[in-house]
Scaffold this motif. Sequence first.
Motif, short mmCIF file in Angstrom:
data_model
loop_
_atom_site.label_atom_id
_atom_site.label_comp_id
_atom_site.label_asym_id
_atom_site.label_seq_id
_atom_site.Cartn_x
_atom_site.Cartn_y
_atom_site.Cartn_z
N ASP A 1 -3.58 35.39 -2.60
CA ASP A 1 -2.40 36.01 -3.47
C ASP A 1 -2.67 36.02 -4.99
O ASP A 1 -2.36 35.21 -5.60
N CYS B 1 3.96 31.61 1.79
CA CYS B 1 4.76 32.45 2.09
C CYS B 1 5.62 32.01 3.15
O CYS B 1 5.65 32.90 4.42
N ARG C 1 -2.20 46.89 7.49
CA ARG C 1 -2.72 46.97 6.65
C ARG C 1 -3.78 47.78 6.48
O ARG C 1 -4.25 48.51 5.67
N TYR D 1 9.33 40.98 -0.15
CA TYR D 1 8.04 41.45 0.08
C TYR D 1 7.58 41.72 1.36
O TYR D 1 6.83 42.65 1.67
N ARG D 2 7.93 40.75 2.19
CA ARG D 2 7.36 40.94 3.68
C ARG D 2 8.18 42.12 4.30
O ARG D 2 7.38 42.81 4.91
N LEU E 1 0.75 43.16 11.60
CA LEU E 1 0.38 43.08 10.11
C LEU E 1 -1.00 43.46 9.93
O LEU E 1 -1.25 44.20 8.87
N GLU F 1 6.34 45.15 2.91
CA GLU F 1 4.93 45.28 3.50
C GLU F 1 4.95 45.72 4.99
O GLU F 1 4.14 46.68 5.41
N HIS G 1 6.01 49.49 5.12
CA HIS G 1 4.83 50.32 4.84
C HIS G 1 3.81 50.34 5.80
O HIS G 1 2.97 51.40 5.95
N CYS G 2 3.39 49.25 6.54
CA CYS G 2 2.56 49.04 7.43
C CYS G 2 2.97 50.02 8.84
O CYS G 2 2.19 50.68 9.25
#
Length: 234
Positions: A89, A66, A212, A104-105, A208, A108, A111-112
């Motif tokens: 993954d 990543c 999550r 993607y990051r 992060l 994420e 959303h976090c």
Amino acid sequence: IFFMNILTMKLLLLSAAFGLSAAFAPVIDTKLHHGKTHLQEATTNVESTDSPASAAAVAPAKGGFCNGWVGGEGPEPMPFTTSTSVNWDPAGFSERSPEWLPWYREAELKHCRVAMLASLGFVAPEIFRIPGEQFTVGAIPRVIDAHDALPDSMIQIFGWISFVEACTFGALANMNEFDRQPGDFGFDPLGLYPDDPAKQREMQLKELKNGRLAMVSIGGMVVGSAISGHGFPY
């Protein structure tokens, strides 16, 4: 949006939430300085030190998992498998579509951050309410009922969320030009983001992991409240 709409504290909590998010949302300074970013300068300085081990611990590994971003360190055990969370993954997104990794990051992290604010907003009204008859415990005994009980407030909150979202369109459209890191909107009003590259990665990892956890927790709180019919702790 549904989770954010549950906030009965309207603009008061929404405004305060921006300040809170800075504690979880580190920002990378991408201002150009003689043709390179400060992050690139910091990485170059670390790589040129006499300690290869310390350089490897601080600088993102080019071509690594990543793109060398934080989040794959682990080593927490994963359920229903013998593997750990190191470079986890299972769907293989990082290998099948590496060009989409910044998106993607970015998704994420967004959303976090929303989930962390939603978790705070879901619990805070259980402790105190803002003035107004329509916001009292008698009018709305359960926070989860605020969505249907306060349609005017929900429209106002939705409007402000849409405005903030629209402000990010330019950054999102230019993300693959690599002039900024995913999730970096230059927003750090409290100056919490450190200058040391090792501390930067540490704060990125904290954001992060907290995010999550928040994504899982807000789902659990909403489902628990809906099924049990009780407020906190559901």
